[in-house]
Design a protein around this motif. Structure first.
Motif, PDB file in Angstrom:
ATOM      1  N   ALA A   1      -2.228  -1.440  -6.964  1.00  0.00           N
ATOM      2  CA  ALA A   1      -2.195  -2.666  -6.166  1.00  0.00           C
ATOM      3  C   ALA A   1      -1.835  -2.338  -4.716  1.00  0.00           C
ATOM      4  O   ALA A   1      -2.458  -2.829  -3.768  1.00  0.00           O
ATOM      5  CB  ALA A   1      -1.190  -3.651  -6.754  1.00  0.00           C
TER       6      ALA A   1
ATOM      7  N   ALA B   1      -2.053   0.624  -3.266  1.00  0.00           N
ATOM      8  CA  ALA B   1      -3.040   1.510  -2.654  1.00  0.00           C
ATOM      9  C   ALA B   1      -4.324   0.771  -2.298  1.00  0.00           C
ATOM     10  O   ALA B   1      -5.095   1.228  -1.455  1.00  0.00           O
ATOM     11  CB  ALA B   1      -3.357   2.665  -3.605  1.00  0.00           C
ATOM     12  N   SER B   2      -4.540  -0.398  -2.929  1.00  0.00           N
ATOM     13  CA  SER B   2      -5.753  -1.162  -2.609  1.00  0.00           C
ATOM     14  C   SER B   2      -5.779  -1.518  -1.122  1.00  0.00           C
ATOM     15  O   SER B   2      -6.842  -1.646  -0.529  1.00  0.00           O
ATOM     16  CB  SER B   2      -5.814  -2.428  -3.457  1.00  0.00           C
ATOM     17  OG  SER B   2      -4.857  -3.364  -3.018  1.00  0.00           O
ATOM     18  N   MET B   3      -4.595  -1.647  -0.521  1.00  0.00           N
ATOM     19  CA  MET B   3      -4.565  -1.982   0.906  1.00  0.00           C
ATOM     20  C   MET B   3      -5.114  -0.835   1.747  1.00  0.00           C
ATOM     21  O   MET B   3      -5.772  -1.060   2.755  1.00  0.00           O
ATOM     22  CB  MET B   3      -3.141  -2.348   1.330  1.00  0.00           C
ATOM     23  CG  MET B   3      -2.673  -3.644   0.703  1.00  0.00           C
ATOM     24  SD  MET B   3      -1.148  -4.283   1.388  1.00  0.00           S
ATOM     25  CE  MET B   3       0.040  -3.195   0.655  1.00  0.00           C
ATOM     26  N   VAL B   4      -4.839   0.392   1.299  1.00  0.00           N
ATOM     27  CA  VAL B   4      -5.390   1.549   2.015  1.00  0.00           C
ATOM     28  C   VAL B   4      -6.910   1.542   1.891  1.00  0.00           C
ATOM     29  O   VAL B   4      -7.636   1.750   2.873  1.00  0.00           O
ATOM     30  CB  VAL B   4      -4.806   2.867   1.456  1.00  0.00           C
ATOM     31  CG1 VAL B   4      -5.371   4.064   2.216  1.00  0.00           C
ATOM     32  CG2 VAL B   4      -3.290   2.858   1.518  1.00  0.00           C
TER      33      VAL B   4
END
Lengths: 309, 310
Positions: free
Chosen positions: B33, B35-38
């Protein structure tokens, strides 16, 4: 801040000019505080007056019209619908990301990269988020302008805010609570799930509402994703979500209330454009106030209930 | 956090940590969740950059052609000079911050140094409501209140002022006021109380303490606030577009209509065909905006780090 007033006694040895400067600064700083309150008061008063004779049940729930005042019902519905759609994705994802950042993330490069991504997304201008949405959720998917595409674009710039607010709420839970739970033999996840998360709920709820308020007013990211047109004359009994005429369908264009205000100005078809803009802005501002006050109120109640229990 | 980590190690005594971590499904889920922003950043940068260079790749315009002050997308000779928009964004943003920064810093000083508890309890929520006012509402207010006011009331001064650079900057300055105020306020609160009492004990007035102790001590935070304000102002689209008049020439005077990167994208994206040169140049503008915001993020990080070290 009692220190400055205590120091007043020491002023006797200070030159006159210095004291005048100090007094003048105090007056100016107070004036600034007053200015903000006056401005906010004037804005709210302006919209209260402007909405008299415009905002009525038929305006709030009615369909838009080119020949008479009409209403903003479908647009208001679209705003609420897309808000819910966006929050359905952003809230769980944001809380999970917040849990990682608060409970698992070490002091290393991975964490640093995630933190950087979080800041980077939050600072992308919303019009650029809209541009991205146009490629990703309109063109590549061949959906065209849809409520779902708009909601996904909203999710994008919502997610970092939701993640950060959740992280803050989780971090505010005292470390003792975690140690106690772990000492009883609970696993780390059991501790998070049954001890840390419940204690952080007031903060998370406040975060959700604040995020929701921001999404509700957003327009620039929606111009090229949810589109500038919308079906009207909704039949709420039509539950077929694949029917583009159904108000429940995510696969239809959906102008929101805030986009409608912009459109009213730029296209200005109706002779009632001024009243419609005023009324819609008043509704939007009213909703934002409710979100803001709601966040405070609910946060306080939840804190009291959870700490008393 | 370290304590919790050790406790977790103790709780899982019977499993080797490495193996336990590998089997830790919740850990994996929450990591994905976050890492999805990266991933989002990479995809977003990739897509905007890709579409942003299509004017040069797909339509074959030389890169130098956009570095021009002439904007003529329809009439020959066709020219896609983006400098009027870049200059407009810089101009409207710069003036907005010039107006807003002193007011915001003053307001932050009021909240942190002068205001009694009751005044703070009123002004702070008011600022939070300000933050929440949507940008279209600011645009609408600018359009229906500010522009007519400027047009009718300032006529006697020898120039006309309506849809203008000045109107845009004024609307923006109010919009970024709470942003700059809140962050500067936090910077002032972070200055140790001892510095204030020490200074006051030497017989200085409150204003002397503010000027010579507090402002220098909170410099990094204040700068961060200003950069954030600049970023927000540069990226603001609808409120500005509604009041600046949208004239695609180099900005010359505060009293004249002008345009910005965001305004032009907002206005023309729907009126041009995807992939055509007059559409692709809008993506180039979007890429410029994205570059500006990324530079700001890096700058803020740097400011924060230098501020934290002292």
């Amino acid at each position: 801040m009692s220190a400055p007033s205590q120091a007043r006694g020491a002023l006797r040895g200070t030159s006159g000019r210095t004291i005048v400067a100090d007094r003048a600064a105090t007056v100016v700083l107070w004036a600034l505080g007053g200015f903000v309150l006056l401005l906010l008061g004037a804005i709210i008063l302006h919209f209260v007056i402007a909405s008299i004779g415009v905002v009525s049940p038929s305006f709030i729930f009615g369909d838009p019209s080119d020949t008479e005042l009409g209403g903003v019902g479908p647009l208001l519905w679209n705003s609420v619908y897309m808000l819910v759609l966006a929050m359905l994705i952003a809230v769980p994802l944001g809380i999970l990301a917040g849990i990682y950042m608060s409970e698992y993330a070490g002091d290393n490069r991975v964490t640093d990269t995630i933190r950087f991504a979080e800041e980077a997304i939050s600072s992308v201008p919303s019009i650029v988020v809209g541009l991205f949405g146009l490629i990703a959720f309109v063109n590549l998917t061949h959906w065209g302008f849809t409520a779902l595409g708009g909601a996904l674009a909203l999710t994008l710039f919502n997610l970092p805010l939701m993640a950060r607010l959740s992280e803050q709420a989780l971090r505010a839970v005292p470390a003792d609570e975690r140690s106690a739970s772990l000492a009883l033999g609970a696993t780390k996840w059991q501790t998070i799930r049954h001890v840390v998360l419940p204690l952080a709920i007031p903060g998370i709820v406040t975060g959700i509402i604040l995020t929701a308020g921001r999404v509700f007013g957003e327009a620039a990211a929606l111009l090229f994703t949810a589109g500038l047109s919308t079906p009207t004359g909704y039949n709420f009994g039509n539950l077929n979500i694949f029917d583009p005429k159904s108000p429940w369908s995510p696969f239809r264009p959906a102008t929101t209330l805030s986009v409608y205000i912009w459109k009213t100005n730029s296209e200005g078809l109706s002779q009632f454009a001024a009243q419609i803009g005023d009324g819609a802005s008043a509704l939007l501002l009213g909703s934002v106030l409710i979100f803001n006050l709601g966040a405070r109120f609910l946060g306080r109640i939840l804190t009291r209930r959870l700490t008393a229990a | 956090m370290a304590v919790v980590g050790e406790a977790a190690g103790l709780a899982g005594l019977h499993v080797r940590p490495a193996l336990r971590d590998r089997l830790d499904l919740p850990r994996r889920v929450v990591f994905l969740a976050a890492a999805s922003m990266v991933a989002i950043v990479f995809v977003l940068l990739g897509f905007i950059a890709w579409q942003g260079v299509q004017l040069f790749v797909q339509n074959g315009y030389p890169i130098g052609s956009v570095i021009s002050t002439t904007w003529s997308p329809q009439d020959a000779p066709i020219s896609f000079g983006v400098l009027p928009f870049v200059a407009g964004t810089i101009g409207v943003t710069g003036v907005a911050v010039l107006i807003s920064a002193p007011l915001s810093i003053g307001l932050a000083l009021f909240l942190s140094e002068v205001a009694p508890r009751w005044a703070r309890a009123v002004v702070q929520p008011a600022l939070e409501i300000f933050v929440g006012i949507p940008s279209v509402v600011w645009g609408w207010l600018g359009l229906t209140i500010l522009v007519p006011f400027l047009r009718t009331n300032l006529n006697g001064l020898g120039f006309t002022l309506g849809f203008s650079w000045f109107a845009g900057s004024l609307v923006l300055s109010i919009m970024i006021l709470p942003t700059i105020t809140t962050i500067t306020y936090d910077a002032f609160r972070a200055v140790p109380q001892d510095l204030r009492t020490g200074s006051l004990a030497l017989g200085t007035t409150r204003w002397q303490t503010i000027r010579h102790i507090l402002l220098p001590a909170a410099r990094a935070g204040t700068l961060t606030a200003i950069v954030l304000g600049l970023t927000r102002a540069a990226g603001e689209a609808l409120a500005v577009q509604m009041v600046i008049g949208n004239r695609p020439t180099m900005p010359t005077s505060l009293t004249q209509p002008m345009t910005t990167l965001t305004s032009q994208i907002t206005l023309d994206m729907g009126n041009t065909v995807f992939g055509a040169p007059d559409n692709n140049v809008l993506w180039t503008m979007g890429l410029i905006l994205l570059a500006i915001s990324m530079i700001a993020v890096l700058l803020i990080r740097k400011l924060n780090r230098s501020g934290g070290r002292r």
